[in-house]
Design a protein around this motif. Structure first.
Motif, PDB file in Angstrom:
ATOM      1  N   ALA A   1      35.184  33.745  61.250  1.00  0.00           N
ATOM      2  CA  ALA A   1      35.407  33.043  59.982  1.00  0.00           C
ATOM      3  C   ALA A   1      34.614  31.741  59.930  1.00  0.00           C
ATOM      4  O   ALA A   1      34.024  31.411  58.894  1.00  0.00           O
ATOM      5  CB  ALA A   1      36.894  32.769  59.788  1.00  0.00           C
ATOM      6  N   ALA A   2      34.556  31.020  61.039  1.00  0.00           N
ATOM      7  CA  ALA A   2      33.796  29.769  61.079  1.00  0.00           C
ATOM      8  C   ALA A   2      32.304  30.062  60.956  1.00  0.00           C
ATOM      9  O   ALA A   2      31.569  29.315  60.315  1.00  0.00           O
ATOM     10  CB  ALA A   2      34.084  29.023  62.371  1.00  0.00           C
ATOM     11  N   ARG A   3      31.841  31.149  61.560  1.00  0.00           N
ATOM     12  CA  ARG A   3      30.442  31.535  61.466  1.00  0.00           C
ATOM     13  C   ARG A   3      30.077  31.884  60.020  1.00  0.00           C
ATOM     14  O   ARG A   3      29.019  31.503  59.530  1.00  0.00           O
ATOM     15  CB  ARG A   3      30.178  32.724  62.395  1.00  0.00           C
ATOM     16  N   ARG A   4      30.950  32.625  59.343  1.00  0.00           N
ATOM     17  CA  ARG A   4      30.722  32.961  57.939  1.00  0.00           C
ATOM     18  C   ARG A   4      30.714  31.691  57.085  1.00  0.00           C
ATOM     19  O   ARG A   4      29.894  31.552  56.184  1.00  0.00           O
ATOM     20  CB  ARG A   4      31.798  33.922  57.428  1.00  0.00           C
ATOM     21  N   GLY A   5      31.623  30.775  57.383  1.00  0.00           N
ATOM     22  CA  GLY A   5      31.675  29.518  56.632  1.00  0.00           C
ATOM     23  C   GLY A   5      30.456  28.647  56.866  1.00  0.00           C
ATOM     24  O   GLY A   5      30.013  27.926  55.981  1.00  0.00           O
ATOM     25  N   ALA A   6      29.885  28.696  58.070  1.00  0.00           N
ATOM     26  CA  ALA A   6      28.707  27.895  58.365  1.00  0.00           C
ATOM     27  C   ALA A   6      27.470  28.432  57.660  1.00  0.00           C
ATOM     28  O   ALA A   6      26.555  27.685  57.322  1.00  0.00           O
ATOM     29  CB  ALA A   6      28.457  27.866  59.877  1.00  0.00           C
ATOM     30  N   ARG A   7      27.434  29.747  57.408  1.00  0.00           N
ATOM     31  CA  ARG A   7      26.296  30.361  56.711  1.00  0.00           C
ATOM     32  C   ARG A   7      26.265  30.011  55.241  1.00  0.00           C
ATOM     33  O   ARG A   7      25.211  29.971  54.613  1.00  0.00           O
ATOM     34  CB  ARG A   7      26.341  31.875  56.864  1.00  0.00           C
ATOM     35  N   THR A   8      27.450  29.806  54.635  1.00  0.00           N
ATOM     36  CA  THR A   8      27.501  29.561  53.188  1.00  0.00           C
ATOM     37  C   THR A   8      27.396  28.100  52.857  1.00  0.00           C
ATOM     38  O   THR A   8      27.380  27.239  53.631  1.00  0.00           O
ATOM     39  CB  THR A   8      28.792  30.114  52.585  1.00  0.00           C
TER      40      THR A   8
END
Length: 149
Positions: free
Chosen positions: A142-149
């Protein structure tokens, strides 16, 4: 997003009492006051040591994985692999890489192995003792997805 403290088992809190009693018995030959001081100092020192050892934390906050003293951005991390108790024993023993970062607590049977994808980092993976490897893996994703956006 995720916060876990790797506290020691409750039974370990008997160790400071044993240390205090041992020190008191050793100092009893000198005087009763010495034995009392030994009891108090032994219990306090043992409790401080156990509390310090059990204060290790694993957190996923603000796009970073914080494990003990290490802070790693989630975009430098690869795939997270939850480990069963048998796999965790293997990865902290015969399968371990000496270059790996390990936040190891022997009283926690499960773990998470996270690959490091940063080519400049010589660390191949992180081994993190955790009681909830699936939740930690989900928080990292979830943190990785949030960092991409």
């Amino acid at each position: 997003m995720y916060d876990e403290r790797l506290t020691v088992p409750r039974s370990w809190w008997l160790l400071p009492v044993a240390i205090g009693l041992t020190l008191a018995l050793i100092l009893l030959r000198l005087s009763a006051v010495g034995a009392l001081v030994g009891l108090v100092v032994g219990i306090a020192a043992g409790a401080a040591a156990i509390s310090s050892y059990g204060s290790a934390r694993i957190r996923v906050v603000q796009g970073s994985l914080v494990a003990g003293q290490a802070r790693i951005p989630v975009d430098a991390l690869g795939t997270a692999h939850p480990l069963s108790p048998a796999e965790a024993v293997a990865w902290r023993g015969r399968s371990a890489d000496p270059r790996a970062f390990m936040l190891l607590r022997s009283y926690v049977p499960t773990a998470l192995r996270v690959e490091v994808s940063d080519p400049a980092d010589p660390t191949p993976y992180l081994y993190l003792s955790t009681r909830s490897p699936m939740k930690l893996a989900e928080a990292l994703e979830a943190a990785r997805r949030g960092a991409r956006t």
